[in-house]
Design an enzyme around this catalytic site. Sequence first.
Site, PDB file in Angstrom:
ATOM      1  N   GLU A 104       0.849  -1.199   0.000  1.00  0.00           N
ATOM      2  CA  GLU A 104       0.000   0.000   0.000  1.00  0.00           C
ATOM      3  C   GLU A 104       0.878   1.240   0.000  1.00  0.00           C
ATOM      4  O   GLU A 104       2.033   1.200   0.435  1.00  0.00           O
ATOM      5  CB  GLU A 104      -0.866   0.017   1.284  1.00  0.00           C
ATOM      6  N   ASP A 105       0.308   2.351  -0.453  1.00  0.00           N
ATOM      7  CA  ASP A 105       1.052   3.614  -0.424  1.00  0.00           C
ATOM      8  C   ASP A 105       1.009   4.265   0.956  1.00  0.00           C
ATOM      9  O   ASP A 105       2.025   4.710   1.476  1.00  0.00           O
ATOM     10  CB  ASP A 105       0.489   4.573  -1.497  1.00  0.00           C
ATOM     11  N   ASP A 108      -4.209   5.549   6.175  1.00  0.00           N
ATOM     12  CA  ASP A 108      -4.743   6.815   6.686  1.00  0.00           C
ATOM     13  C   ASP A 108      -5.817   6.462   7.730  1.00  0.00           C
ATOM     14  O   ASP A 108      -5.502   6.216   8.888  1.00  0.00           O
ATOM     15  CB  ASP A 108      -5.283   7.571   5.467  1.00  0.00           C
ATOM     16  N   PHE A 158      -2.141  16.267   3.910  1.00  0.00           N
ATOM     17  CA  PHE A 158      -2.348  15.545   2.661  1.00  0.00           C
ATOM     18  C   PHE A 158      -1.041  15.566   1.876  1.00  0.00           C
ATOM     19  O   PHE A 158      -0.475  16.622   1.616  1.00  0.00           O
ATOM     20  CB  PHE A 158      -3.465  16.204   1.851  1.00  0.00           C
TER      21      PHE A 158
HETATM   22  P1  IMP Z   1      -7.547   4.785   4.148  1.00  0.00           P
HETATM   23  O1  IMP Z   1      -8.523   3.730   3.743  1.00  0.00           O
HETATM   24  O2  IMP Z   1      -8.247   6.004   4.723  1.00  0.00           O
HETATM   25  O3  IMP Z   1      -6.451   4.286   5.065  1.00  0.00           O
HETATM   26  O4  IMP Z   1      -6.900   5.383   2.850  1.00  0.00           O
HETATM   27  C1  IMP Z   1      -6.165   4.669   2.009  1.00  0.00           C
HETATM   28  C2  IMP Z   1      -6.005   5.353   0.664  1.00  0.00           C
HETATM   29  O5  IMP Z   1      -6.363   6.750   0.628  1.00  0.00           O
HETATM   30  C3  IMP Z   1      -4.563   5.296   0.315  1.00  0.00           C
HETATM   31  O6  IMP Z   1      -4.242   4.069  -0.287  1.00  0.00           O
HETATM   32  C4  IMP Z   1      -4.381   6.490  -0.597  1.00  0.00           C
HETATM   33  O7  IMP Z   1      -4.610   6.134  -1.936  1.00  0.00           O
HETATM   34  C5  IMP Z   1      -5.412   7.504  -0.141  1.00  0.00           C
HETATM   35  N1  IMP Z   1      -4.771   8.529   0.740  1.00  0.00           N
HETATM   36  C6  IMP Z   1      -4.808   8.592   2.079  1.00  0.00           C
HETATM   37  N2  IMP Z   1      -4.093   9.644   2.546  1.00  0.00           N
HETATM   38  C7  IMP Z   1      -3.593  10.259   1.440  1.00  0.00           C
HETATM   39  C8  IMP Z   1      -2.750  11.409   1.243  1.00  0.00           C
HETATM   40  O8  IMP Z   1      -2.300  12.104   2.172  1.00  0.00           O
HETATM   41  N3  IMP Z   1      -2.453  11.707  -0.044  1.00  0.00           N
HETATM   42  C9  IMP Z   1      -2.900  10.984  -1.118  1.00  0.00           C
HETATM   43  N4  IMP Z   1      -3.690   9.903  -0.980  1.00  0.00           N
HETATM   44  C10 IMP Z   1      -4.027   9.543   0.285  1.00  0.00           C
END
Ligand code: IMP
Length: 181
Positions: A104-105, A108, A158
């Site tokens: 994963e990148d 969040d 972000f």
């Molecule tokens: P989560 O499900 O909220 O943990 O989010 C996961 C996905 O949201 C990541 O795989 C990213 O693609 C996107 N994401 C979350 N935070 C950021 C950020 O700061 N910049 C860009 N994409 C983000």
Amino acid sequence: MNEDNINLNNIKVLITEAEIQNKLKTLAEKIEKEFPINEEICVICVLKGSVMFCADLVKHLKNMVQMEFIRISSYGNETKSSNNLQAIDLTLPNLADKNVLIVEDIIDTGLTARFLTDLFKIKHHPKKVLFISLLNKKCARQVEIEPDYYGFEVDDKFVVGYGLDYKGYFRNLPYIGYFPN
Ligand code: IMP
């Protein structure tokens, strides 16, 4: 985020290209300890955000590697998670009794990571699953979940670059940056 600030000239570098490239070696060493070199790994690249990280990370692995790609969206065009995951493509081969590395990148809210961890355990029955993320935004977590390994912790801003986008842009940057207010 202030829309007037969103252009290449305003990006502040948070994590440099050199820092990322060094971290890849450290993470690959950790993966090697979990998956011995004589074992195969199926690497799952979670598109689109982890495209750069995954592509660079696998170059450091000495195992026999198979790469698969799945696509999930949670942000749309916003900078806050929609809390509404869209599984765009989850097509995968049979992973029963395989070593799986999910790449994963960023984690969040943790909703995507939770969804994926559950999906692999319930549906795919791999031998072992390891979850790795380049970035970890611990302060934004909504569900209790941690990756097995991550590269860098970031605070609640972000970020873009190295695969991460804002409205589809900035994925090509070789570093991680942000837009100051
Ligand atoms: P989560 O499900 O909220 O943990 O989010 C996961 C996905 O949201 C990541 O795989 C990213 O693609 C996107 N994401 C979350 N935070 C950021 C950020 O700061 N910049 C860009 N994409 C983000």
